[in-house]
Write an enzyme that holds these catalytic residues in place. Structure first.
Site, PDB file in Angstrom:
ATOM      1  N   VAL A  50      22.742  69.624   2.765  1.00 37.63           N
ATOM      2  CA  VAL A  50      22.566  68.267   3.274  1.00 37.63           C
ATOM      3  C   VAL A  50      21.103  68.008   3.592  1.00 37.63           C
ATOM      4  O   VAL A  50      20.583  66.912   3.336  1.00 37.63           O
ATOM      5  CB  VAL A  50      23.458  68.021   4.504  1.00 37.63           C
ATOM      6  CG1 VAL A  50      23.207  66.635   5.094  1.00 37.63           C
ATOM      7  CG2 VAL A  50      24.928  68.167   4.129  1.00 37.63           C
ATOM      8  N   CYS A 166      32.914  63.785   6.469  1.00 38.10           N
ATOM      9  CA  CYS A 166      32.774  63.225   5.124  1.00 38.10           C
ATOM     10  C   CYS A 166      34.056  62.558   4.630  1.00 38.10           C
ATOM     11  O   CYS A 166      34.013  61.469   4.037  1.00 38.10           O
ATOM     12  CB  CYS A 166      32.331  64.309   4.152  1.00 38.10           C
ATOM     13  SG  CYS A 166      33.300  65.834   4.232  1.00 38.10           S
ATOM     14  N   HIS A 278      34.329  64.445  -3.007  1.00 36.17           N
ATOM     15  CA  HIS A 278      35.709  64.548  -2.528  1.00 36.17           C
ATOM     16  C   HIS A 278      36.553  63.404  -3.085  1.00 36.17           C
ATOM     17  O   HIS A 278      36.057  62.302  -3.324  1.00 36.17           O
ATOM     18  CB  HIS A 278      35.751  64.459  -0.996  1.00 36.17           C
ATOM     19  CG  HIS A 278      35.190  65.646  -0.283  1.00 36.17           C
ATOM     20  ND1 HIS A 278      34.866  66.824  -0.915  1.00 36.17           N
ATOM     21  CD2 HIS A 278      34.905  65.829   1.042  1.00 36.17           C
ATOM     22  CE1 HIS A 278      34.403  67.685  -0.010  1.00 36.17           C
ATOM     23  NE2 HIS A 278      34.412  67.112   1.171  1.00 36.17           N
TER      24      HIS A 278
END
Length: 373
Positions: A50, A166, A278
């Site tokens: 990240v 997330c 995702h």
């Protein structure tokens, strides 16, 4: 041959060329050039997946960084990274006055680090935008997704703004579009979470597992409870007393806080052997019946969403083709045939980007646009 769509099925509106989805390129966000002071930015956890994404996103969006300071652990201290043509060396994070003069600190080094160093980061006036779970459910820390509740970021008594989980981020962006036309009472969601959710080392492990298996070697398993290659693991994070995992309860609690809603959320989170981005299958129950066509119009009008939904042409969002993209992609929009007030749809978003670094940068952009930084 693809069979004809059943009567009442949602028809395609325009063609989206899968796998290379054609949407307008992300516009670089330009903030107010009349800022009165030099913008000093810090990244804590700069060497992680990240942290590295922060560098890319800040560059892509032309974020007004005048001075950049990178922080990391003793292991990553001394590493050098390039930003806008200039080399920056990672400093070791310490309990000192290193954050004096910093305006915004993007923090992605884990909950324990965030808790330990929060006072050091904020005591000179820096706004800490934290990517960990450390402060998300604290009453005096706003939990923000800019497309949904940006204004919450303006009230931060501790100088901290929390970046949500997330999986929650991409879901609430989509749910907010539905909430604009009918209150969402209940959600069931199944997630399909990529290796990226466990960090850069987990992504490397998945790649290596596939390579080892192809060569007839025993794959190494360290980052997950089981081998992820060629497998699905129905556990993300630790189990709670109620039988849900911590990840699943995050989706319940965070969604309610972000949306300021009594919405009920039941999640099943699954780790899948994709590398990055995702996916989620969402069943939403609204206060009144909403047609698939009305839902689609709401998604198309919403900020941060791209609709990729053309069943006739087998067009729908897929993580393989959407890694690196900013938006939340929505497809397979249809009525829930088991519930007259139900809708179901599929959504995909890049976990490292919108699910982490980009959302945090968008929060900072909002603060600057309001004159708060």
């Amino acid at each position: 041959m693809i069979s004809a769509l059943p009567v009442g099925a949602l028809k395609c509106k325009g063609s989206i060329n899968i796998p290379h989805i054609q949407t307008p390129p992300t516009r670089k966000r330009r903030t107010d050039n009349k800022r009165r002071h030099t913008m000093k930015v810090a990244i804590v956890g700069a060497s992680g997946a990240v942290g590295q994404e922060f560098l890319k996103v800040l560059d892509e969006r032309n974020f007004p960084v005048d001075e950049l300071t990178l922080f990391g652990s003793s292991r990553s201290a001394g590493r050098e990274y390039t930003f806008k043509g200039k080399s920056h060396k990672v400093k070791e994070l310490r309990h000192d006055d290193s954050f004096k003069g910093i305006d915004i600190a993007f923090v992605s080094a884990g909950a324990s680090v965030s808790k330990e160093y929060a006072e050091d980061i904020t005591r000179f006036g820096a706004t800490m935008i934290d990517n960990s779970s450390a402060f998300r459910m604290e009453a005096d820390v706003p939990l923000v997704v800019p497309e949904v509740n940006a204004a919450d970021a303006l009230t931060r008594p501790r100088g901290i703004i929390a970046n949500p989980n997330c999986t929650t981020i991409q879901m609430v962006v989509a749910l907010h579009a539905l909430e604009s036309i009918a209150h969402v009472r209940r959600v069931h969601v199944a997630t399909y979470q990529a290796a990226s959710g466990a960090g850069a080392a987990a992504m490397d492990e998945l790649r290596q597992q596939y390579a080892d298996i192809a060569q007839g070697r025993e794959p190494k398993v360290e980052k997950f409870a089981y081998q992820l290659a060629y497998n699905l693991i129905p556990q993300v994070d630790v189990f709670m007393d109620n039988g849900y995992t911590k990840e699943e309860m995050k989706m319940y609690n965070e969604t309610r806080k972000i949306m300021h809603s009594d919405i009920e959320v039941s999640a099943m989170c699954v780790r899948v052997p994709s590398l990055r981005a995702h996916s989620e299958c969402i069943w939403a129950e609204t206060e009144r019946p909403v047609s698939a066509e009305e839902a689609r119009r709401a998604f198309e009008a919403a900020e941060g969403i791209v609709v990729a939904d053309c069943p006739e042409k087998r067009e729908y969002p897929m993580p393989l083709f959407l890694s690196g993209r900013d938006e939340v992609f929505v497809g397979r929009i249809r009525k829930d045939i088991s519930n007259p007030n139900g809708l179901t749809f599929w959504c995909v978003s890049d976990q490292i980007k919108k699910g982490a670094a980009l959302n945090a940068v968008q929060i900072a952009e909002y603060l600057i646009s309001t004159g708060d930084k």
